[in-house]
Design an enzyme around this catalytic site. Sequence first.
Site, short mmCIF file in Angstrom:
data_model
loop_
_atom_site.label_atom_id
_atom_site.label_comp_id
_atom_site.label_asym_id
_atom_site.label_seq_id
_atom_site.Cartn_x
_atom_site.Cartn_y
_atom_site.Cartn_z
N LYS A 38 0.83 -1.20 0.00
CA LYS A 38 0.00 0.00 0.00
C LYS A 38 0.87 1.26 0.00
O LYS A 38 0.67 2.17 -0.80
CB LYS A 38 -0.92 -0.01 1.22
CG LYS A 38 -1.99 1.06 1.19
CD LYS A 38 -2.70 1.17 2.53
CE LYS A 38 -3.55 -0.03 2.85
NZ LYS A 38 -4.91 0.05 2.28
N ARG A 109 -3.56 2.80 8.47
CA ARG A 109 -3.83 1.50 7.81
C ARG A 109 -2.58 0.64 7.77
O ARG A 109 -1.48 1.14 7.59
CB ARG A 109 -4.25 1.71 6.36
CG ARG A 109 -5.51 2.51 6.17
CD ARG A 109 -5.64 2.78 4.67
NE ARG A 109 -6.54 3.87 4.41
CZ ARG A 109 -7.78 3.73 3.92
NH1 ARG A 109 -8.24 2.53 3.64
NH2 ARG A 109 -8.53 4.78 3.72
N GLY A 118 -8.17 -7.41 4.31
CA GLY A 118 -9.03 -7.51 5.49
C GLY A 118 -8.43 -8.25 6.67
O GLY A 118 -9.08 -8.42 7.68
N MET A 120 -5.66 -7.46 8.44
CA MET A 120 -5.10 -6.61 9.48
C MET A 120 -5.98 -5.37 9.67
O MET A 120 -7.00 -5.24 9.02
CB MET A 120 -3.67 -6.25 9.13
CG MET A 120 -2.76 -7.45 9.23
SD MET A 120 -1.09 -7.03 8.82
CE MET A 120 -1.20 -6.58 7.13
N ARG A 359 -3.21 -1.47 -6.27
CA ARG A 359 -2.32 -2.64 -6.14
C ARG A 359 -2.68 -3.60 -7.26
O ARG A 359 -3.78 -3.49 -7.84
CB ARG A 359 -2.50 -3.32 -4.79
CG ARG A 359 -3.90 -3.82 -4.57
CD ARG A 359 -4.12 -4.34 -3.16
NE ARG A 359 -5.55 -4.61 -2.97
CZ ARG A 359 -6.13 -4.83 -1.83
NH1 ARG A 359 -5.43 -4.81 -0.74
NH2 ARG A 359 -7.41 -5.08 -1.75
N HIS A 481 -15.61 -8.99 1.40
CA HIS A 481 -14.59 -9.91 1.91
C HIS A 481 -14.80 -11.30 1.35
O HIS A 481 -13.87 -11.95 0.87
CB HIS A 481 -14.67 -9.93 3.44
CG HIS A 481 -13.75 -10.91 4.06
ND1 HIS A 481 -14.13 -12.19 4.38
CD2 HIS A 481 -12.42 -10.83 4.33
CE1 HIS A 481 -13.09 -12.83 4.88
NE2 HIS A 481 -12.05 -12.03 4.86
N SER A 807 15.21 -42.60 -11.44
CA SER A 807 13.97 -41.86 -11.22
C SER A 807 13.83 -41.65 -9.72
O SER A 807 13.86 -42.62 -8.95
CB SER A 807 12.79 -42.63 -11.79
OG SER A 807 11.62 -41.90 -11.54
N CYS A 874 9.45 -39.20 -10.01
CA CYS A 874 8.11 -39.80 -10.18
C CYS A 874 7.32 -39.83 -8.89
O CYS A 874 6.22 -40.37 -8.85
CB CYS A 874 8.21 -41.18 -10.81
SG CYS A 874 9.09 -42.36 -9.78
N TYR A 894 13.27 -34.92 -16.81
CA TYR A 894 11.81 -34.86 -16.83
C TYR A 894 11.23 -34.91 -15.43
O TYR A 894 11.91 -35.30 -14.48
CB TYR A 894 11.22 -36.00 -17.68
CG TYR A 894 11.41 -37.38 -17.07
CD1 TYR A 894 10.51 -37.88 -16.15
CD2 TYR A 894 12.51 -38.17 -17.41
CE1 TYR A 894 10.68 -39.13 -15.58
CE2 TYR A 894 12.69 -39.41 -16.85
CZ TYR A 894 11.77 -39.89 -15.92
OH TYR A 894 11.95 -41.12 -15.34
C1 PEP Z 1 8.03 -43.16 -4.61
O1 PEP Z 1 8.40 -43.78 -3.63
O2 PEP Z 1 8.22 -41.94 -4.75
C2 PEP Z 1 7.32 -43.84 -5.70
C3 PEP Z 1 7.02 -43.18 -6.80
O3 PEP Z 1 6.94 -45.11 -5.51
P1 PEP Z 1 5.69 -45.54 -4.64
O4 PEP Z 1 4.90 -44.34 -4.32
O5 PEP Z 1 4.94 -46.52 -5.45
O6 PEP Z 1 6.36 -46.15 -3.44
#
Ligand code: PEP
Length: 915
Positions: A38, A109, A118, A120, A359, A481, A807, A874, A894
């Site tokens: 502000k 303010r 809202g 504070m 803002r 709000h 992975s 993963c 990836y």
């Molecule tokens: C993990 O452990 O991150 C994984 C992808 O395998 P899971 O969740 O099947 O153990």
Amino acid sequence: MPTSSLDLQATSEKQYIYTFTEGGAEGDATMKNLLGGKGANLAEMANLGLPVPPGFTISTEVCTYYYEHGKTYPSGLLEKTLPEALASLESTMGKKLGDPDDPLLVSVRSGARASMPGMMDTILNLGLNDRTVEGLAERSGNPRFAWDCYRRFVQMYGDVVMELKPVDARHEDPFEEILDRKKAARGIELDTELDTNDLKELVGEYKQAILDATGMEFPEDPLEQLKGAIGAVFGSWNNERAIIYRKLNHIPGYWGTACNVQAMVFGNMGESSGTGVAFTRDAASGENIFYGEYLMNAQGEDVVAGTRTPLPITDLKAQNPAIYAQLDDIRMRLEQHYRDMMDIEFTIENGRLFMLQCRVGKRTGLAAVRIAYEMQQEGLIDEKEAILRIDPEQLVQLLKPVFDRQQKEAAISEGRLLAKGLNAGPGAATGKICFSAQDARELSDQGEQVILVRIETSPEDIKGMAAAEGILTQRGGMTSHAALVARQMGKVCIAGCGDLKIDYRKGELHINGAEQVFKEGDYLSLDGTTGEVIAGKIETRSSEVIDVLETGNSEAAMSETWKIFNQFMRWADTYRKLRIRTNADQPDQAKTAIAFGAEGIGLCRTEHMFFGGDRIDSVREMILADTREERKTALEKLLPYQREDFYGLFKAMGDRPVTIRLLDPPLHEFLPHEETEIEDLSRKINLPLQEVLQRIDNLRESNPMLGLRGCRLGILYPEIPAMQVRAIMEAACRIRKEGHNIVPEIMVPLVSTVGELEITGEIIHKIARRVMAEQETGINYLVGTMIEVPRAALTSGDIAKHAEFFSYGTNDLTQMGLGMSRDDAGQFLPTYQNLDIFHTDPFCSLDQDGVGRLMKISAMEGRKTNPDLKLGICGEQGGDPATISFCHSLGLNYVSCSPYRIPIAKMAAARAALG
Ligand code: PEP
Ligand code: MG
């Protein structure tokens, strides 16, 4: 160059106070960290020459100091610097605080680095007392106005500084109760109908209520009032609702708030005065229209508090064309200057316009993408900036469900449309009615979908709003709000639905024109896109974007939403460096993922394939086998199933890479638990019940997640990976013969030492070579491993000599790295987050300092011994924007996430690449 009387302070000691006045300020928009949003933007608007009432900002450093030094101020601040700043303001204004003839009145303010609407405290009309009110009455020639200001000031000060509050959420505000009583006694409905005498009485009654409840007299000395208000503003940084808001929005506690003291201008001086809030574009849909609301003869909080329903800003054009034109011109200037959609507050005092705030405006996910897209088309920003403007999580709103159209039409034709309010937060929500935030949280904790129904919401309701699917309020406009917070949370919201009559005490909702009385627990459906409130439950269905992606719906493909979404995906594809894969085990999941833009499968959990149809019996037979021969017989029954599974998956994925993980979970997870199921199994596999029970018992483990699972299974029972590898390779050969260029990536789970990978790798290569010879087909397959055990991360240099890819299984790596069971951490993680031990759940967003460090060491050491090593993630965190940004910084190839997170992952990857 600073020109104020505070120059001395700036040169000789640390500067804590920064002044601003039309045409010149000591700060600017880049100084948000010090002046709060502000303060920095008031300074910027003043520098732009916009009509900003003068004032000064006490910096966030004072707030930090205040908390670090037992709620005290830097030496000299209250005694010297503040009085000097005040004197400078008094000289600019030609008025003095506390002058009984012509008093200066100020607003006080809060304003943090990030806006916390809202959360504070704010105090207006400060400087009024029993003497100065007379001076103001005299000077303005409008005693009613003066007493109205005084009445509001006592109410705000009493609430914020002297802390006279409602007993709990089921009670009304004590000041509002007094006001309602007064109006009832006078037989009037509107605050504006109160006369001077009523207002005088109200001031007395308010002060008495404060004295009765707190034992303290209302302070008459304006300087004492000012110090009290500044203390309350800094104190409000650590009130409960501000703390909750900060947690939800990842705002660190050490930032602190600034405190802005500014000369008052009055919107409540009569019918040529007014106040309003507006967005330079529509904050709900993103459309390029001037969007906002205002009230004549009102002060700021009247518009946002929702006690009177304001008029749309376009009405101002007819009511006061000159002011509208000036405002519209400021709207354009601000957009050109900030190159973003701005949220502004203004006041008109006797026909003169003042800007009180600007803002960057909060917006729905839908509006965010539309505004960024259209600003790129208009040449205000480039496509890189457009990507950086989108919080990837906002895309979730484009993928949000809407009501099943037929069901909704049926509901309306059955007469279930109850009322229409303001469409403050788009989307569709259905759930059970709750009348308090507390109840909403409790019911939602029980797994129910909840609609929070309130007369109006206040910041206290924030947790309940977060728990609800949708929010419905009786009062309040598009910037109330409820509307602001709901939009920011991405919640469905209908505000200002005047036909509702809510009785908190009885727990009942009545609706004008409807006979039915709704009670807590009854179903209600909200269409936040149209503002319709509908009785009962209505099924929801997927959004236009989902329709196009999943079914190629050509009507949906014509929609603006799809067009914009698609453009963003193309931009994201241009800039991102990370590839985006998906976690999928079934061909239909794989198809969905491809439609969403998946470039491969990063994790196929083969165990999910074992539960279908009658194959689970063969799986169980295999698990309960006593000898290698028995096991092999059972596995032979499974082979054709697995081959078909992989064939289906490869076919769905075309030439894209597919990572298949060998069997991972503890075997007992596949066994039946119910007595009848066990009896059934004993018949099917032709083994006496007692024997089955005994073998099941033998497989029991104390700590199965650290027991016989992952690669350990294949080392004890090599015939299991042998069957899986045969199925993978046979399916790959078939696909290869059909002309596809499949590259299966065979992944070994839960490796902790290089020896485990060596032994499993030998099994894989032996079977793979055998199948390729049998099939007379060459397959370019890879062998790699999950890195999900800390020891594997730390010895990745050795492991990488035997792996073509890693992975990161960050579910297990988090579980083992933190020593926190992923299945049990839910018991204590919320407490950990409340205590700030963790800022976020490490199973949702990677613990970068700890688990991330393991990944970093692993990636570096792995690539040292194997420069061609392919790296991915993963675990569930692979779909989280912060984690994706971290993976980008590690140079991973990836990330892999669930199909519906792919658009979010793409945007996060592009943003990471753009820095
Ligand atoms: C993990 O452990 O991150 C994984 C992808 O395998 P899971 O969740 O099947 O153990
Ligand atoms: Mg795992």
